[in-house]
Design an enzyme around this catalytic site. Structure first.
Site, PDB file in Angstrom:
ATOM      1  N   CYS A  16      37.024 -46.704  -5.424  1.00  0.00           N
ATOM      2  CA  CYS A  16      37.501 -45.832  -4.481  1.00  0.00           C
ATOM      3  C   CYS A  16      37.181 -46.548  -2.913  1.00  0.00           C
ATOM      4  O   CYS A  16      37.720 -46.030  -1.967  1.00  0.00           O
ATOM      5  CB  CYS A  16      36.986 -44.490  -4.507  1.00  0.00           C
ATOM      6  SG  CYS A  16      36.640 -43.985  -6.179  1.00  0.00           S
ATOM      7  N   CYS A  46      37.301 -30.492  -5.091  1.00  0.00           N
ATOM      8  CA  CYS A  46      37.550 -31.778  -5.534  1.00  0.00           C
ATOM      9  C   CYS A  46      38.745 -32.353  -4.840  1.00  0.00           C
ATOM     10  O   CYS A  46      39.877 -31.791  -4.398  1.00  0.00           O
ATOM     11  CB  CYS A  46      38.114 -31.933  -7.051  1.00  0.00           C
ATOM     12  SG  CYS A  46      36.740 -31.128  -8.071  1.00  0.00           S
ATOM     13  N   SER A  47      38.629 -33.737  -4.284  1.00  0.00           N
ATOM     14  CA  SER A  47      39.795 -34.091  -3.840  1.00  0.00           C
ATOM     15  C   SER A  47      41.037 -34.418  -4.942  1.00  0.00           C
ATOM     16  O   SER A  47      40.532 -34.529  -6.112  1.00  0.00           O
ATOM     17  CB  SER A  47      39.514 -35.626  -3.235  1.00  0.00           C
ATOM     18  OG  SER A  47      39.011 -36.520  -4.180  1.00  0.00           O
ATOM     19  N   ILE A  83      44.865 -35.602  -6.849  1.00  0.00           N
ATOM     20  CA  ILE A  83      45.549 -36.779  -7.304  1.00  0.00           C
ATOM     21  C   ILE A  83      46.642 -37.137  -6.089  1.00  0.00           C
ATOM     22  O   ILE A  83      47.505 -36.258  -5.975  1.00  0.00           O
ATOM     23  CB  ILE A  83      46.211 -36.667  -8.603  1.00  0.00           C
ATOM     24  CG1 ILE A  83      45.167 -36.298  -9.469  1.00  0.00           C
ATOM     25  CG2 ILE A  83      47.069 -37.632  -9.210  1.00  0.00           C
ATOM     26  CD1 ILE A  83      44.398 -37.388  -9.906  1.00  0.00           C
ATOM     27  N   LYS A  97      39.734 -34.619   0.891  1.00  0.00           N
ATOM     28  CA  LYS A  97      40.255 -33.153   0.373  1.00  0.00           C
ATOM     29  C   LYS A  97      41.551 -32.619   0.396  1.00  0.00           C
ATOM     30  O   LYS A  97      42.106 -32.339  -0.279  1.00  0.00           O
ATOM     31  CB  LYS A  97      38.807 -32.145   0.533  1.00  0.00           C
ATOM     32  CG  LYS A  97      39.356 -30.705   0.199  1.00  0.00           C
ATOM     33  CD  LYS A  97      39.208 -30.663  -1.634  1.00  0.00           C
ATOM     34  CE  LYS A  97      39.983 -29.299  -2.005  1.00  0.00           C
ATOM     35  NZ  LYS A  97      41.532 -29.490  -1.842  1.00  0.00           N
ATOM     36  N   HIS A 146      43.882 -38.432  -1.493  1.00  0.00           N
ATOM     37  CA  HIS A 146      43.143 -39.338  -1.750  1.00  0.00           C
ATOM     38  C   HIS A 146      43.803 -40.323  -2.612  1.00  0.00           C
ATOM     39  O   HIS A 146      43.430 -40.623  -3.983  1.00  0.00           O
ATOM     40  CB  HIS A 146      41.939 -38.733  -2.562  1.00  0.00           C
ATOM     41  CG  HIS A 146      40.831 -39.841  -2.726  1.00  0.00           C
ATOM     42  ND1 HIS A 146      40.766 -41.168  -2.276  1.00  0.00           N
ATOM     43  CD2 HIS A 146      39.755 -39.886  -3.740  1.00  0.00           C
ATOM     44  CE1 HIS A 146      39.810 -41.815  -2.834  1.00  0.00           C
ATOM     45  NE2 HIS A 146      39.251 -40.984  -3.920  1.00  0.00           N
TER      46      HIS A 146
END
Lengths: 382, 129
Positions: free
Chosen positions: A83, A204-205, A207, A326, A330
């Site tokens: 990442c 959670c960030s 897709i 977020k 991402h």
């Protein structure tokens, strides 16, 4: 070493880009950057990408991307650090310009994540494949374990932790490129589905498909291309253990601290000098721990401070004015480059309603895995 | 996915908890050529007794395809009595009984079935003791 500036930026909207393949997504961002910089050719290209092979069955991105932006002939290569691939791409371009080897270098990043079915598997390849992923633990699971350790050690409540994504979504409302530019409330976080206890979907960030690109050149030539060049004052990078279980302390991210220290040292600056920071909030807890490792808050204090509104407009430090991973989205390999673009827009006064006032120095912190790698850039308005 | 040769070479660690103790005292699983702190290369083989404690844990609700059938399941970072660190599922327990510091024991278990032929992969999981 020569001083280096950014003279052009370009990015796609972040989100579900069903109509574009990986080459199209990249080319859209890269061509915008070339137009923004007002150059007709570049000398060299780096493409940050975590996993074009698993996500898009396409390796050899240096060639693909140079070809599809009309620059075949130039040297080009993909750089990968999970990442943190985007930040690593910018660092590579920085070194190439600083060294005097090339003048006009593009640092890009791209990820095309929506085309695969089992994205959870792909992301887990950034952890220790044989000794973490084999147990069935997921990426959210690793950060959930950090969250559990942190919340117990520092008595951070679930409600307080929820204020991280709530704040970032608030910032993203004014970001036209954000994937989810809407506000989020406490109920929205606490009622979202459980992903890895204690982390819920809204911790959670997402897709994301997307790409971002910046063009670097020597600072003394930058005024030729733009009225508002932004200087890359410093970069620090570091690695940490690949496996979370090898972290001495589950509530710390050593690679972030080390990369930050290197960047501060090179910049001859301190946390107090920084007006805003784009941090790698892949999960809510990540923003909390990173804010501490970068020296903006003492250990154990960042969670409560963010919940108290000490990381938004009007505070000493604004964390994630773009909306962060977020809310902005991402697309793994593009993220680190997009963070740099936010810094450039802020420092050149082009951030619109997101503008942090009187910002002289901005920081971007991009992280791979569960702290296996980290790249920190400090940028300066000139 | 754990493609057979990759799986086979990890068997000593996964089936028998074979680990390594460096001169400096560091205990690692799997093997390394040099200790994690870059201080020594000399080590001896040890077998972990399989007893340890939970340093932190989570309960996975969304898993990768290979593990979806098992959700929800608990995963923990465990430190063994010898000082080795590892990540393992914690099974046969009420999630409410999990806590940081809880004592666990590693047991030999099936981990998953792999590929169209369904090759069974084994390894360690933990139970509360």
């Amino acid at each position: 070493m020569r001083e280096v500036a950014i003279i052009g930026v370009g990015m796609t909207k972040f989100g579900e880009l069903w109509g574009q393949g990986i080459r199209d997504v990249f080319a859209e961002a890269a061509l915008k950057a070339i137009e923004d910089a007002g150059v007709d050719k570049i000398d060299s290209l780096y493409v940050g990408c975590m996993s074009s092979g698993l996500y898009a069955y396409q390796e050899h991105l240096g060639s693909v991307c140079a070809d599809y932006i009309g620059q075949k002939g130039i040297p080009a290569a993909r750089v990968e650090s999970a990442c943190a691939s985007g930040g690593t791409s910018v660092r590579a371009a920085f070194m190439e310009v600083a060294s005097g080897m090339s003048d006009i270098v593009m640092a890009g990043g791209v990820e095309k994540m929506w085309d695969v079915e089992d994205g959870t598997f792909v992301l887990a390849t950034a952890s220790d494949q044989e000794y973490e992923a084999y147990s069935g633990v997921t990426f959210p699971g690793l950060y959930a374990m950090m969250a559990r350790a942190y919340m117990e050690k520092y008595k951070l409540t679930r409600e307080e932790l929820a204020q991280v994504p709530i704040k970032n979504h608030k910032h993203a409302v004014h970001n036209p490129n954000a994937q989810y530019p809407f506000e989020l409330d406490l109920k929205g976080v606490l009622s979202s589905s459980m992903v890895a206890d204690p982390l819920r979907l809204m911790d959670c960030s997402p897709i994301t498909d997307g790409a971002a690109a910046v063009i670097l050149c020597p600072l003394d030539k930058a005024k030729k291309y733009t009225k508002h060049p932004v200087k890359i004052r410093a970069v620090g990078a570091a690695t940490g253990p690949i496996a979370l279980h090898d972290h001495v302390d589950m509530t710390k991210l050593d690679a972030v601290r080390i990369a930050g220290e290197r960047a501060y040292k090179m910049a001859q600056l301190k946390p107090n000098d920084i007006s805003f920071v784009e941090v790698h909030d892949c999960f809510s807890i990540a923003e909390v721990i990173v804010a501490e490792e970068l020296g903006f808050f003492k250990y154990g204090k960042a969670g409560k401070a963010i919940a108290n509104g000490e990381a938004t407009y009007g505070s000493k430090i604004v964390i994630n004015p773009s909306g962060g991973l977020k809310a902005k989205g991402h697309p793994v390999g593009a993220t680190g480059v997009a963070q740099i673009i936010e810094c450039v827009e802020q420092l050149s006064g082009k951030a619109g309603k997101r503008q942090v006032k009187n910002a002289k120095y901005g920081m971007a912190q991009n992280m791979g895995g569960s702290g296996g790698s980290c790249v920190v850039h400090i940028l300066e308005a000139v | 996915m754990a493609i057979s040769p990759r799986y086979t070479r990890e068997i000593p660690h996964r089936y028998r908890l074979e680990a390594q103790q460096f001169e400096c005292g560091a205990v690692t699983l799997p093997n390394r050529y040099i200790c994690p702190d870059n201080c020594c290369k000399k080590s001896k083989k040890i077998t972990l007794k399989g007893k340890g404690k939970i340093l932190t844990y989570t309960i996975i609700y969304i898993a990768s395809d290979q593990y979806t059938r098992a959700t929800p399941f608990a995963v923990a970072v465990i430190e063994t009595e010898e000082g080795a660190r590892l990540t393992a599922q914690v099974v046969d327990c009420n999630f409410d009984d999990l806590k940081i510091g809880a004592k666990v024991e590693l047991i030999f278990r099936k981990i998953m079935e792999e590929g169209a032929s369904g090759i069974i992969n084994y390894g360690y999981k933990a139970i509360l003791v």
